[in-house]
Design a protein around this motif. Sequence first.
Motif, PDB file in Angstrom:
ATOM      1  N   VAL A  99      65.548  27.329  -3.023  1.00 17.07           N
ATOM      2  CA  VAL A  99      66.543  26.509  -3.715  1.00 17.07           C
ATOM      3  C   VAL A  99      67.050  25.391  -2.810  1.00 17.07           C
ATOM      4  N   THR A 100      67.319  25.724  -1.547  1.00 13.08           N
ATOM      5  CA  THR A 100      67.869  24.741  -0.611  1.00 13.08           C
ATOM      6  C   THR A 100      66.875  23.620  -0.339  1.00 13.08           C
ATOM      7  N   VAL A 101      65.622  23.973  -0.072  1.00 15.05           N
ATOM      8  CA  VAL A 101      64.606  22.953   0.196  1.00 15.05           C
ATOM      9  C   VAL A 101      64.431  22.049  -1.019  1.00 15.05           C
ATOM     10  N   GLY A 102      64.389  22.655  -2.198  1.00 15.13           N
ATOM     11  CA  GLY A 102      64.240  21.860  -3.416  1.00 15.13           C
ATOM     12  C   GLY A 102      65.397  20.895  -3.612  1.00 15.13           C
ATOM     13  N   CYS A 103      66.606  21.367  -3.339  1.00 13.15           N
ATOM     14  CA  CYS A 103      67.782  20.507  -3.508  1.00 13.15           C
ATOM     15  C   CYS A 103      67.795  19.369  -2.491  1.00 13.15           C
ATOM     16  N   VAL A 104      67.421  19.649  -1.253  1.00 17.46           N
ATOM     17  CA  VAL A 104      67.385  18.599  -0.237  1.00 17.46           C
ATOM     18  C   VAL A 104      66.395  17.506  -0.632  1.00 17.46           C
ATOM     19  N   LEU A 105      65.226  17.915  -1.160  1.00 17.05           N
ATOM     20  CA  LEU A 105      64.237  16.936  -1.598  1.00 17.05           C
ATOM     21  C   LEU A 105      64.752  16.089  -2.770  1.00 17.05           C
ATOM     22  N   LEU A 106      65.640  16.684  -3.573  1.00 18.82           N
ATOM     23  CA  LEU A 106      66.178  15.980  -4.741  1.00 18.82           C
ATOM     24  C   LEU A 106      67.566  15.401  -4.466  1.00 18.82           C
ATOM     25  N   VAL A 135      75.174  13.871   1.049  1.00 15.67           N
ATOM     26  CA  VAL A 135      74.652  14.963   0.227  1.00 15.67           C
ATOM     27  C   VAL A 135      73.452  15.604   0.902  1.00 15.67           C
ATOM     28  N   ARG A 136      72.550  14.771   1.445  1.00 15.71           N
ATOM     29  CA  ARG A 136      71.365  15.298   2.120  1.00 15.71           C
ATOM     30  C   ARG A 136      71.748  16.128   3.349  1.00 15.71           C
ATOM     31  N   LEU A 137      72.751  15.679   4.105  1.00 14.47           N
ATOM     32  CA  LEU A 137      73.174  16.406   5.298  1.00 14.47           C
ATOM     33  C   LEU A 137      73.921  17.692   4.966  1.00 14.47           C
ATOM     34  N   CYS A 138      74.590  17.714   3.825  1.00 14.63           N
ATOM     35  CA  CYS A 138      75.407  18.878   3.470  1.00 14.63           C
ATOM     36  C   CYS A 138      74.660  19.921   2.642  1.00 14.63           C
ATOM     37  N   LEU A 139      73.596  19.542   1.951  1.00 16.60           N
ATOM     38  CA  LEU A 139      72.903  20.474   1.062  1.00 16.60           C
ATOM     39  C   LEU A 139      72.350  21.723   1.766  1.00 16.60           C
ATOM     40  N   PRO A 140      71.941  21.684   3.051  1.00 17.83           N
ATOM     41  CA  PRO A 140      71.535  22.940   3.702  1.00 17.83           C
ATOM     42  C   PRO A 140      72.612  24.009   3.696  1.00 17.83           C
ATOM     43  N   GLN A 141      73.853  23.624   3.414  1.00 20.59           N
ATOM     44  CA  GLN A 141      74.925  24.615   3.319  1.00 20.59           C
ATOM     45  C   GLN A 141      74.645  25.643   2.218  1.00 20.59           C
ATOM     46  N   ILE A 142      73.834  25.284   1.224  1.00 21.50           N
ATOM     47  CA  ILE A 142      73.527  26.213   0.137  1.00 21.50           C
ATOM     48  C   ILE A 142      72.978  27.518   0.701  1.00 21.50           C
ATOM     49  N   PHE A 143      72.019  27.409   1.629  1.00 22.27           N
ATOM     50  CA  PHE A 143      71.426  28.607   2.216  1.00 22.27           C
ATOM     51  C   PHE A 143      72.474  29.420   2.961  1.00 22.27           C
ATOM     52  N   PHE A 144      73.277  28.760   3.763  1.00 19.48           N
ATOM     53  CA  PHE A 144      74.250  29.477   4.587  1.00 19.48           C
ATOM     54  C   PHE A 144      75.366  30.094   3.751  1.00 19.48           C
ATOM     55  N   TYR A 145      75.783  29.410   2.686  1.00 20.26           N
ATOM     56  CA  TYR A 145      76.771  30.003   1.772  1.00 20.26           C
ATOM     57  C   TYR A 145      76.213  31.298   1.173  1.00 20.26           C
ATOM     58  N   GLY A 146      75.001  31.223   0.642  1.00 18.60           N
ATOM     59  CA  GLY A 146      74.408  32.395  -0.006  1.00 18.60           C
ATOM     60  C   GLY A 146      74.165  33.539   0.955  1.00 18.60           C
ATOM     61  N   ALA A 147      73.617  33.236   2.138  1.00 16.99           N
ATOM     62  CA  ALA A 147      73.367  34.283   3.124  1.00 16.99           C
ATOM     63  C   ALA A 147      74.675  34.916   3.590  1.00 16.99           C
ATOM     64  N   GLY A 210      79.408  24.196  10.617  1.00 15.15           N
ATOM     65  CA  GLY A 210      80.527  25.107  10.412  1.00 15.15           C
ATOM     66  C   GLY A 210      80.171  26.238   9.467  1.00 15.15           C
ATOM     67  N   ILE A 211      79.479  25.935   8.359  1.00 18.96           N
ATOM     68  CA  ILE A 211      79.065  26.979   7.415  1.00 18.96           C
ATOM     69  C   ILE A 211      78.032  27.899   8.060  1.00 18.96           C
ATOM     70  N   ALA A 212      77.138  27.326   8.885  1.00 22.21           N
ATOM     71  CA  ALA A 212      76.143  28.157   9.582  1.00 22.21           C
ATOM     72  C   ALA A 212      76.825  29.115  10.555  1.00 22.21           C
ATOM     73  N   VAL A 213      77.810  28.626  11.299  1.00 23.85           N
ATOM     74  CA  VAL A 213      78.547  29.479  12.236  1.00 23.85           C
ATOM     75  C   VAL A 213      79.276  30.586  11.481  1.00 23.85           C
ATOM     76  N   GLN A 214      79.807  30.263  10.318  1.00 22.94           N
ATOM     77  CA  GLN A 214      80.473  31.266   9.481  1.00 22.94           C
ATOM     78  C   GLN A 214      79.540  32.442   9.196  1.00 22.94           C
ATOM     79  N   LEU A 215      78.265  32.153   8.934  1.00 20.47           N
ATOM     80  CA  LEU A 215      77.269  33.207   8.717  1.00 20.47           C
ATOM     81  C   LEU A 215      76.962  33.950  10.010  1.00 20.47           C
ATOM     82  N   LEU A 216      76.748  33.215  11.096  1.00 17.26           N
ATOM     83  CA  LEU A 216      76.355  33.843  12.368  1.00 17.26           C
ATOM     84  C   LEU A 216      77.418  34.813  12.874  1.00 17.26           C
ATOM     85  N   VAL A 217      78.677  34.524  12.575  1.00 14.70           N
ATOM     86  CA  VAL A 217      79.754  35.413  13.005  1.00 14.70           C
ATOM     87  C   VAL A 217      79.584  36.813  12.412  1.00 14.70           C
TER      88      VAL A 217
END
Length: 551
Positions: A99-106, A135-147, A210-217
Amino acid sequence: MADRTLRSAAVMAAGTVLSRLLGFVRIALLAAAIGTALRGDIFTAANTIPNSLYILLAGGVFNTVLVPQLVRAIKNHDDGGQDFTNRLLTFGFLVLAVVTVGCVLLAPQIAGLYLPKELHDPSMAAEKASMVMFVRLCLPQIFFYGAFVLVGQVLNARRRFGPMMWAPIANNIVACASIIVFLFIYRVGANPPTFSHGEELLLGLGHTVGIAVQLLVLLPYLKASGHRYAPKFGLRGTGLGHTARLGLWTVLFVAVNQVTLVVVTQLAIAGSASDSPGAKAGLVAYSTAMLIILVPHGIVTVSLATAALPQMSSLASEGDVTEVARLSARSIRQTLAIVVPAAAAMVAFAYPITMVIAGYGAGKNNTQLMAYTLMALALGLVPFTVQYFQLRTFYAFEDTRTPFFLQCVIAAVNIAAAVIGVRFVLGEEHLRFSGVALGAAYSLAYLVAVLMSRRVLARRVPRVHGAGIALPLLAMVIAAVVGAGLARVVLTVIDSATDWNSPLTSALELAIAGAVMLPVYVGVARVLRIHEVTDVVSMVTSKLPGRSRRS
């Protein structure tokens, strides 16, 4: 067991409160760095889109389908749910990655959904390009939110509640740090109309990290909980298909909300992108005001509704609709005892509230219309609270279908009122008031929803003695208006004698207002015999050190 539950609740509540406070610090820093007009709207929209898309594309499925199955597996499987959990996490991570890769491409197309016609004008090409880049820089947050949700729910199922509530603090710290670096590097005083490439990278990547760090914690706590993750594929025979069908209405409920969000975002940005002279209330004003009104909701309403729902569900399963009605009404009255004065305070003291939160740097001259937006939204806080409980009453009867259709009505009224208010009532000449019009549309939508839901609910839960809320609500409104009105008079006298217009003096004004309003509200409530208010006061005072020792 009760003490353990209370300790867990206290830990979660403390994490939530601290996270919300840091969230407001982040808003204050962002307002100082990029302002609360069009620049702020562009970034706010881009940073909101990933969470919205996660909820739409995966969040509803994860919360209504996967998580309940996960809890059952941990409790009932011989291996403590290890195998099922690994399969679920692997499946979830793969879905999120695709989902994340598809959204970044779009990204350009996704950004275009949220852009009003004003930003499609050739003269706004730079602003549109910044929106697409953010939007392109922030869309990878989708993966980190879900994980984060998946891992967090595994921890919750293993009774490790604290980490998921405290981890967002790390996200806010990283985001605040990126904004502070921004303030040091770039000249915010000039507040240029567009972003440089460096500004886009720093803000966009800073919030995504920041969202990635939230997951790593969460990962060390996952290991400490006793779960050892190893990728494992396949969900055949797990029973997820049946659960997915049960969660369909909830997923559709989420989808309707997202349609509303797209329309509201477009109209809000249109206000900041307009040629109207003067301060503007766009997306930043609307979203900040929304966060403010949701503070009492998150701390009070959600807590009481969560506590009441299991008991209402038990009573509903036994067919005791009379007690369901009484418990629901009692919970609503208890919540409104706090929510009503909070809403009155937001209307009466909107300007100092917004000044404390957003009156810094580039945003210091744009808080007046944000205050009007807060007033408009605060008028809808009471119907929003009542509707929240009414939906939980439907859920107590295991009815998710009716709430979906009610949400369709809310969305339709909200969208229609928003479009009419912004495009026709305000028009191009007064488009800078779009945030205010959107706040009024939101409040109207929930007022209509409450009236309609009560009629629908009456077919299932009859009116019974002791289950009324209209008269207690009227009494609470009178007490709150008297308290807030007297406090407003005091502040008006102070303002006439001094020249207060800064975040620090606004904080002092709020302290004075609270010192005047609360005793008056409680006093009038006693005269009007509003038992829910006196019960709340008794509960709070009983926890004071001196009272605890005497009792």
